[in-house]
Write a protein that holds these residues in place. Structure first.
Motif, PDB file in Angstrom:
ATOM      1  N   SER A 115     -64.198 -94.903  39.168  1.00  0.00           N
ATOM      2  CA  SER A 115     -63.929 -94.558  40.652  1.00  0.00           C
ATOM      3  C   SER A 115     -63.980 -93.390  41.046  1.00  0.00           C
ATOM      4  CB  SER A 115     -62.443 -95.111  40.639  1.00  0.00           C
ATOM      5  OG  SER A 115     -62.250 -96.460  40.420  1.00  0.00           O
ATOM      6  N   PRO A 137     -66.049-100.063  39.644  1.00  0.00           N
ATOM      7  CA  PRO A 137     -64.841 -99.185  40.222  1.00  0.00           C
ATOM      8  C   PRO A 137     -63.777 -99.801  41.082  1.00  0.00           C
ATOM      9  CG  PRO A 137     -66.755 -97.683  40.115  1.00  0.00           C
ATOM     10  CD  PRO A 137     -67.427 -99.223  39.704  1.00  0.00           C
ATOM     11  N   SER A 139     -60.708 -98.834  42.453  1.00  0.00           N
ATOM     12  CA  SER A 139     -59.882 -97.748  43.117  1.00  0.00           C
ATOM     13  C   SER A 139     -59.929 -98.342  44.569  1.00  0.00           C
ATOM     14  CB  SER A 139     -60.194 -96.486  42.948  1.00  0.00           C
ATOM     15  OG  SER A 139     -59.298 -95.539  43.588  1.00  0.00           O
ATOM     16  N   SER A 163     -57.944-102.327  43.252  1.00  0.00           N
ATOM     17  CA  SER A 163     -56.979-101.998  42.083  1.00  0.00           C
ATOM     18  C   SER A 163     -55.593-103.004  42.455  1.00  0.00           C
ATOM     19  CB  SER A 163     -56.386-100.665  42.099  1.00  0.00           C
ATOM     20  OG  SER A 163     -56.402 -99.973  43.323  1.00  0.00           O
ATOM     21  N   THR A 197     -57.393 -90.546  35.731  1.00  0.00           N
ATOM     22  CA  THR A 197     -58.529 -90.766  36.676  1.00  0.00           C
ATOM     23  C   THR A 197     -58.078 -91.560  37.845  1.00  0.00           C
ATOM     24  OG1 THR A 197     -58.988 -93.036  35.548  1.00  0.00           O
ATOM     25  CG2 THR A 197     -59.905 -91.037  34.722  1.00  0.00           C
ATOM     26  N   ASP A 198     -58.796 -91.663  39.015  1.00  0.00           N
ATOM     27  CA  ASP A 198     -58.490 -92.569  40.019  1.00  0.00           C
ATOM     28  C   ASP A 198     -58.183 -93.786  39.659  1.00  0.00           C
ATOM     29  OD1 ASP A 198     -59.134 -90.732  42.627  1.00  0.00           O
ATOM     30  OD2 ASP A 198     -60.670 -90.398  41.231  1.00  0.00           O
ATOM     31  N   TYR A 199     -58.857 -94.456  38.592  1.00  0.00           N
ATOM     32  CA  TYR A 199     -58.651 -95.748  38.233  1.00  0.00           C
ATOM     33  C   TYR A 199     -57.296 -95.725  37.870  1.00  0.00           C
ATOM     34  CZ  TYR A 199     -59.294 -99.956  35.527  1.00  0.00           C
ATOM     35  OH  TYR A 199     -59.515-101.318  35.180  1.00  0.00           O
ATOM     36  N   ASN A 203     -54.264 -97.602  39.977  1.00  0.00           N
ATOM     37  CA  ASN A 203     -53.479 -98.832  39.623  1.00  0.00           C
ATOM     38  C   ASN A 203     -51.964 -98.850  39.394  1.00  0.00           C
ATOM     39  OD1 ASN A 203     -54.982-101.348  38.858  1.00  0.00           O
ATOM     40  ND2 ASN A 203     -56.345 -99.509  37.903  1.00  0.00           N
ATOM     41  N   THR A 251     -60.203 -96.817  30.757  1.00  0.00           N
ATOM     42  CA  THR A 251     -61.629 -97.255  30.628  1.00  0.00           C
ATOM     43  C   THR A 251     -62.242 -97.080  29.343  1.00  0.00           C
ATOM     44  OG1 THR A 251     -62.197 -95.422  31.475  1.00  0.00           O
ATOM     45  CG2 THR A 251     -61.881 -97.037  33.047  1.00  0.00           C
ATOM     46  N   TYR A 276     -57.794-103.406  31.485  1.00  0.00           N
ATOM     47  CA  TYR A 276     -59.340-103.281  31.098  1.00  0.00           C
ATOM     48  C   TYR A 276     -59.818-103.094  29.735  1.00  0.00           C
ATOM     49  CZ  TYR A 276     -64.267-101.828  31.518  1.00  0.00           C
ATOM     50  OH  TYR A 276     -65.287-101.819  31.366  1.00  0.00           O
TER      51      TYR A 276
END
Length: 414
Positions: A115, A137, A139, A163, A197-199, A203, A251, A276
């Motif tokens: 993301s 991605p 996000s 997300s 991370t943005d991911y 979330n 991830t 994930y």
């Protein structure tokens, strides 16, 4: 078949080349449609990035073998050019600049996994006037960016859901399991260990408020670097105030393997919910018995209990010489959708492609792809893109929530 890019050639068999393309008026010869793809082919998320590459190649190769796509009275094929992002925004931006200038691609797909890279690419691509879509991605910041400036991002479309779908699945399943007495939450405390991370952060951003609104408190919220594998410091903190529910988001499959093994060693009794990383086949092989009882999402690809998914996995192996997995299924769906929309649009012109995406109603092996046109994001739910919660029981993942998707009941870990 031709493959281009700085990344090494991976032996994945039956891949594609050539290119699908646009017919030109006036009897001009057909040319390739060149699609640039950016994703992690090295680094901690490389397993997923390579799987996405394999899936895109198989989908395009099938179109090429059928003769390509007829546009403007001519048959043309697809040419894919892959570049490595290594899950790093600055590397992804450099790759995009190469693809958009030196390679002059017609369409940009990126990032396939990260993301944070996608958000960076979104700032680069619009100035080149090319159509762009992302891969997995999720996000929600991507969707927010689209909604905040619909003119600038009119020709950017997400390949994956948002997300907030994970957040609803995590909270909803936990709530149902508590009501049934399957798990206990006497203190109503929740803890998080997520990648930086943005991911990971997005979330948490959408999951945490759902728990708080229901009266839960946060016992810990630990953020670790991408690819992190030494969780003993974080777990030592957790032992002091062990949460009822622990949520981990990575991830990197290696991070997930390390965490579940170390949780087992430390004897942590929290109900563990993962996001994930258990999707990767390497996870169960690496985590072994330590993963027994783990709850995780999203189990949208289940070749053990779903006949259609099993058939896809077997057919994918014939094409690519590797076992089909969840990343393959999602990547194949995304590239097939893109190619079908090019065919429907009869053009690679961004505005016409966006019109085709807005009207998408595509049934693929794992989902019915229909878009929320305000945020250019696939819809989720039982009738669209399901986001089931699974549990690992004796080395096998079974969907346990929602009941409409369940293939087994919750089973207490031994």
């Amino acid at each position: 078949m031709t493959r281009t890019g700085r990344t090494p050639r991976y032996a994945i068999g039956a891949v594609l080349a050539g290119a699908m393309a646009v017919g030109m008026s006036g009897g001009a010869a057909a040319r390739d449609i060149v699609i640039g793809v950016i994703g992690p082919l090295s680094g901690p998320a490389a397993n997923s990035g390579i799987s996405m590459r394999q899936a895109y190649e198989v989908a395009a190769d099938q179109v090429n073998k059928a003769g390509g796509i007829e546009l403007g009275g001519t048959k043309s094929k697809i040419k894919l050019i892959f570049e490595d992002s290594a899950s790093r925004p600055e590397v992804g931006v450099s790759a995009a600049q190469k693809l958009l200038t030196r390679d002059n691609v017609d369409i940009l797909v990126g990032d396939t996994i990260a993301s944070s890279v996608t958000l960076a690419l979104m700032e680069v691509a619009p100035s080149f006037g090319k159509f762009m879509m992302s891969g997995q991605p999720v996000s929600i910041e991507i969707a927010k960016k689209i909604k905040s400036d619909p003119k600038r991002f009119a020709n950017f479309w997400k390949g994956g859901f948002n997300s907030d779908a994970y957040a609803e699945a995590l909270f909803g399943s936990a709530q149902d399991l508590i009501k049934k007495g399957s798990i206990k939450a006497e203190k109503k405390t929740v803890g998080f260990i997520v990648e930086d991370t943005d991911y990971g952060k997005s979330n948490v951003e959408y999951t945490l408020p759902l728990f708080k609104k229901d009266g839960w408190t946060v016992s810990s919220n630990e953020t670790v670097p991408l690819g992190y594998a030494d969780f003993y410091p974080q777990l030592s903190k957790l032992r002091g105030k062990e949460p009822d529910v622990l949520i981990s988001i990575f991830t990197s499959v290696n991070s997930g393997i390390a965490l579940v093994k170390q949780i087992k060693e430390q004897g942590l009794k929290s109900t563990h919910m993962a996001v994930y990383y258990p999707i990767r086949p390497e996870f169960l092989k690496g985590a072994g018995a330590s993963a027994n009882g783990l709850l995780w999402t999203p189990l949208y690809f289940d070749p053990i209990n779903n006949q259609k998914h099993k058939e896809f996995s077997e057919n994918f192996k014939k094409e690519a010489k590797v076992e089909g997995n969840g990343d393959h299924a999602q990547g194949y769906c995304q590239m097939s959708m893109l190619l079908e929309n090019i065919k429907k649009a009869g053009s690679i012109e961004p505005a016409k492609l966006s019109e085709a995406f807005a009207k998408t109603d595509s049934q693929c092996v794992i989902a019915r792809m229909v878009y929320d046109t305000e945020i250019h994001t696939p819809k989720t739910g039982a009738d669209f893109f399901p986001v089931p919660i699974a549990q690992i029981q004796d080395g096998v993942s079974f969907a346990i929530w929602p009941s409409t998707a369940a293939t087994a009941e919750f089973k207490p870990a031994k």
